[in-house]
Design an enzyme around this catalytic site. Structure first.
Site, PDB file in Angstrom:
ATOM      1  N   ASN A   1     -44.678  -9.357 -46.053  1.00 28.79           N
ATOM      2  CA  ASN A   1     -45.462  -8.131 -46.252  1.00 28.79           C
ATOM      3  C   ASN A   1     -46.692  -8.535 -47.065  1.00 28.79           C
ATOM      4  OD1 ASN A   1     -46.551  -5.705 -47.039  1.00 28.79           O
ATOM      5  ND2 ASN A   1     -44.645  -4.859 -47.862  1.00 28.79           N
TER       6      ASN A   1
ATOM      7  N   ARG B   1     -44.759  -6.895 -41.711  1.00 28.32           N
ATOM      8  CA  ARG B   1     -45.126  -5.491 -41.840  1.00 28.32           C
ATOM      9  C   ARG B   1     -46.608  -5.387 -41.471  1.00 28.32           C
ATOM     10  NH1 ARG B   1     -46.762  -2.109 -47.070  1.00 28.32           N
ATOM     11  NH2 ARG B   1     -46.830  -0.074 -46.073  1.00 28.32           N
TER      12      ARG B   1
ATOM     13  N   HIS C   1     -45.257   4.948 -43.642  1.00 30.43           N
ATOM     14  CA  HIS C   1     -43.879   4.783 -44.147  1.00 30.43           C
ATOM     15  C   HIS C   1     -42.853   4.943 -43.018  1.00 30.43           C
ATOM     16  CE1 HIS C   1     -45.336   6.424 -48.306  1.00 30.43           C
ATOM     17  NE2 HIS C   1     -45.324   5.087 -48.336  1.00 30.43           N
TER      18      HIS C   1
ATOM     19  N   HIS D   1     -39.929  10.300 -48.723  1.00 32.50           N
ATOM     20  CA  HIS D   1     -40.147   8.961 -49.281  1.00 32.50           C
ATOM     21  C   HIS D   1     -41.067   9.148 -50.489  1.00 32.50           C
ATOM     22  CE1 HIS D   1     -40.974   4.493 -48.948  1.00 32.50           C
ATOM     23  NE2 HIS D   1     -41.953   4.908 -49.732  1.00 32.50           N
ATOM     24  N   LEU D   2     -40.475   9.135 -51.689  1.00 38.41           N
ATOM     25  CA  LEU D   2     -41.250   9.435 -52.894  1.00 38.41           C
ATOM     26  C   LEU D   2     -41.338   8.192 -53.765  1.00 38.41           C
ATOM     27  CD1 LEU D   2     -39.611  12.893 -53.781  1.00 38.41           C
ATOM     28  CD2 LEU D   2     -41.476  12.415 -52.173  1.00 38.41           C
ATOM     29  N   GLY D   3     -42.420   7.450 -53.601  1.00 39.03           N
ATOM     30  CA  GLY D   3     -42.668   6.277 -54.434  1.00 39.03           C
ATOM     31  C   GLY D   3     -44.050   6.433 -55.018  1.00 39.03           C
ATOM     32  N   ASN D   4     -44.694   5.320 -55.278  1.00 39.58           N
ATOM     33  CA  ASN D   4     -46.073   5.390 -55.739  1.00 39.58           C
ATOM     34  C   ASN D   4     -46.933   6.024 -54.640  1.00 39.58           C
ATOM     35  OD1 ASN D   4     -47.940   5.034 -57.679  1.00 39.58           O
ATOM     36  ND2 ASN D   4     -48.470   2.973 -56.993  1.00 39.58           N
ATOM     37  N   GLY D   5     -46.748   5.559 -53.403  1.00 43.28           N
ATOM     38  CA  GLY D   5     -47.228   6.298 -52.231  1.00 43.28           C
ATOM     39  C   GLY D   5     -46.083   7.199 -51.799  1.00 43.28           C
TER      40      GLY D   5
ATOM     41  N   ARG E   1     -53.208   8.782 -55.686  1.00 46.38           N
ATOM     42  CA  ARG E   1     -53.941   9.405 -54.560  1.00 46.38           C
ATOM     43  C   ARG E   1     -53.832  10.927 -54.639  1.00 46.38           C
ATOM     44  NH1 ARG E   1     -50.786   6.053 -50.108  1.00 46.38           N
ATOM     45  NH2 ARG E   1     -50.692   4.183 -51.373  1.00 46.38           N
TER      46      ARG E   1
ATOM     47  N   ASP F   1     -47.267   6.037 -63.425  1.00 51.49           N
ATOM     48  CA  ASP F   1     -45.854   5.677 -63.357  1.00 51.49           C
ATOM     49  C   ASP F   1     -45.016   6.868 -63.805  1.00 51.49           C
ATOM     50  OD1 ASP F   1     -43.246   4.653 -63.860  1.00 51.49           O
ATOM     51  OD2 ASP F   1     -44.111   2.639 -63.916  1.00 51.49           O
TER      52      ASP F   1
ATOM     53  N   GLU G   1     -35.152   7.897 -55.234  1.00 51.94           N
ATOM     54  CA  GLU G   1     -33.838   7.298 -55.478  1.00 51.94           C
ATOM     55  C   GLU G   1     -33.419   7.399 -56.946  1.00 51.94           C
ATOM     56  OE1 GLU G   1     -34.000   3.199 -54.039  1.00 51.94           O
ATOM     57  OE2 GLU G   1     -34.979   3.921 -52.226  1.00 51.94           O
TER      58      GLU G   1
ATOM     59  N   GLU H   1     -36.993  -1.306 -46.127  1.00 49.57           N
ATOM     60  CA  GLU H   1     -37.953  -1.549 -45.051  1.00 49.57           C
ATOM     61  C   GLU H   1     -37.882  -2.989 -44.545  1.00 49.57           C
ATOM     62  OE1 GLU H   1     -40.557   0.479 -47.880  1.00 49.57           O
ATOM     63  OE2 GLU H   1     -41.759   1.084 -46.163  1.00 49.57           O
TER      64      GLU H   1
END
Ligand code: AMP
Length: 406
Positions: free
Chosen positions: A7, A91, A180, A208-212, A241, A283, A339, A391
Site C-alpha cells: 500500500n 492497493r 474504502h 468505516h470511521l477512521g481518520n478518513g 477533511r 486524533d 472499532e 483491507e
C-alpha cells in the site's frame, strides 16, 4: 502460496506478507518518510517484537528494495529468497469506471490506472510507483490491483450523478465513486457470517470511521450508495477533511481570504474536520479522553462539539441509508474510531430505537481493541456489530484468487 501486499502512499510504503495456504500473516511493516530525510522502516515478523531501522530511500523503488531486503533477512525475514514471492497485490485508490473488480496488472491495466490519476492526483501516482518498482525488481512476479472504488461500482446513477450539467459526466466522468470499498466489502461479508445469514439476502449499513471516514448502504451484497464522492472529501466530517459543505463556501472563503486553489485544497483536506472544529487535534483519542466534563474544565468546549458533530453526521447518513434501503438488518462499525470508541458508537446510536437500533451499554463499553461482536440489545430489530476491518487480507485474497486462475 506467499503473497506480498503493498500500500504505497506519497511518502510511505505499508506492507504485509501472507501465506494464503493458511491465510496466515507472516510479517508486516511500514517504510516512512520516503524521499524525505530521516527515512526508517518498522518491521514485525509474526508475533516477534517490532524493530525499527534507519534507511535511505530517495524514492519508492529504493524503499521497496529495503522491504525485500528485510523480508529475506536471516533474522527478521520470512523468505529464503525472493523466488518465494508468488504474487504482489497492490492497493490502488482510484479505478474510475473501468474497474468493478480487482484485476491482474497488464500493460493495458497500467494505462487505465494512469488515466485515473486525474481523479486521484495524490493517491494513484504513488500506487503506480509501487507497481512499476516491483515490475523492475521482480519482473516475472504477477501483480494484482485492488481498487478502493470498485466495490461501489454497483451504485445506480441516481446515487452517483451530481446535480451538475450532465455534460461533466459525459465528458469527464465527473460523478460519485466512493472509497474504502475493500473495507466495506470485508466487514459486510463478515457481518453476514456473524449473523449466520446469506450475504445476498441482507441489507447492511457499514460505518468505516477512521481518520478518513465513510458510510455505505449495501443491499443484497451490492453497494447502492456511499458517503464519499468524486474524491474522499465528500460526506462525513473526518479527522482533517470537511466532508459535506455548501459548495458556495469554497468560493466565498477563497475570495475573502484571497486563497489560491492549492491553499483552499489544503484548508478543505488538511485543516478542516475534527481538527478544524476543535482547534486542537485530529486524533479522536485526544478529544475523547476528557469527554465531556474534563474538556469543559480544560476550557476545550470545541473538543466536545467536534465529537458531537462527527457523530451527528454519521447518524444523519445512517438515517438516509435506512430510507434508501427501506430499513436494514445490520449496522456495522469498523476502523480506528468505529472499532475502538464506545463513546462515538453511543453518540451515533442513541435514541434510534424508532429505527430498530438499540445498543446494550455494557456490550458497547466492552467491545474494542480488535474485538468483534454484537453490541445490540436482544430485542433490537437491527443487529449493531463491531467488526475489525482487514483491507490487506482482502487484497491478499483477491490476488490469490486471480493468480491461481492464471
Ligand atoms: P484509522 O484511520 O482507521 O487508522 O483510524 C485512526 C483514528 O482512530 C484516529 O482518529 C484515532 O484517534 C482513532 N482511534 C484509535 N484508537 C482509538 C480509541 N481507543 N478511541 C478512540 N479513537 C481511537
Amino acid at each position: 502460496m506467499k503473497i506480498l501486499v503493498l500500500n504505497c502512499g506519497s511518502s510511505s510504503i505499508k506492507y504485509q506478507v501472507f501465506d494464503m495456504d493458511y491465510e496466515a500473516l507472516l510479517a508486516k511493516g511500514l517504510v516512512e518518510r520516503v524521499g524525505i530525510n530521516g527515512t526508517f522502516i518498522k518491521h514485525q515478523r509474526g508475533d516477534q517484537p517490532k524493530i525499527t531501522r534507519d534507511i535511505e530511500a530517495k524514492d519508492h523503488k529504493e524503499g521497496i528494495q529495503h522491504v525485500l531486503e528485510i523480508l529475506t533477512d536471516a533474522d527478521q525475514g520470512v523468505f529464503k529468497n525472493l523466488d518465494e514471492i508468488k504474487a504482489v497485490g497492490h492497493r490502488v485508490v482510484h479505478g474510475g469506471e473501468k474497474f468493478a473488480d480487482s484485476v491482474l496488472i497488464t500493460h493495458e491495466v497500467l494505462e487505465a490506472v494512469r488515466e485515473c490519476v486525474k481523479f486521484a492526483p495524490l493517491h494513484n501516482p504513488p500506487n503506480l510507483k509501487g507497481i512499476e518498482a516491483i515490475a523492475a525488481i521482480l519482473p516475472n512476479v504477477p501483480q494484482v490491483a485492488v481498487f478502493d472504488t470498485s466495490f461501489h461500482q454497483t451504485m445506480p446513477p441516481v446515487a452517483y450523478i451530481y446535480g451538475l450539467p450532465y455534460k461533466y459526466y459525459e465528458q469527464d466522468r465527473i460523478r460519485r465513486y466512493g472509497f474504502h470499498g475493500t473495507s466495506h466489502r470485508f466487514v459486510s461479508h463478515r457481518a453476514a457470517q456473524l449473523l449466520q445469514k446469506p450475504y445476498e439476502k441482507l441489507k447492511i449499513i457499514t460505518c468505516h470511521l477512521g481518520n478518513g471516514a465513510s458510510v455505505a448502504a449495501i443491499k443484497h451484497g451490492k453497494s447502492v450508495d456511499t458517503s464519499m464522492g468524486h474524491t474522499p472529501l465528500e460526506g462525513l466530517v473526518m479527522g482533517t477533511r470537511c466532508g459535506d459543505i455548501d459548495p458556495a463556501l469554497v468560493l466565498h472563503i477563497m475570495k475573502k481570504e484571497n486563497l489560491t486553489i492549492d491553499e483552499m485544497d489544503t484548508l478543505l483536506n488538511k485543516k478542516a474536520g475534527i481538527l478544524g472544529i476543535s482547534q486542537w487535534s485530529s486524533d479522536q483519542r485526544d478529544l475523547e479522553d476528557g469527554y465531556p466534563e474534563q474538556n469543559l474544565k480544560n476550557n476545550k468546549p470545541l473538543a466536545n462539539l467536534a465529537l458531537e458533530i462527527f457523530a451527528y453526521r454519521v447518524r444523519k447518513y445512517i438515517g438516509a441509508y435506512m430510507a434508501v434501503l427501506n430499513g436494514c438488518d445490520a449496522l456495522v462499525f469498523t476502523a480506528g474510531v468505529g472499532e475502538n470508541s464506545p463513546i462515538i458508537r453511543d453518540l451515533v446510536c442513541r435514541d434510534m430505537d424508532f429505527l430498530g437500533v438499540k445498543l446494550d451499554p455494557e456490550k458497547n463499553k466492552k467491545t474494542w481493541r480488535g474485538a468483534e461482536g454484537d453490541i445490540s440489545t436482544a430485542d433490537a430489530r437491527v443487529r449493531t456489530l463491531v467488526v475489525p476491518t482487514n483491507e490487506e487480507l482482502v487484497i491478499a485474497e483477491d490476488t490469490y484468487a486471480i493468480v491461481r486462475k492464471k
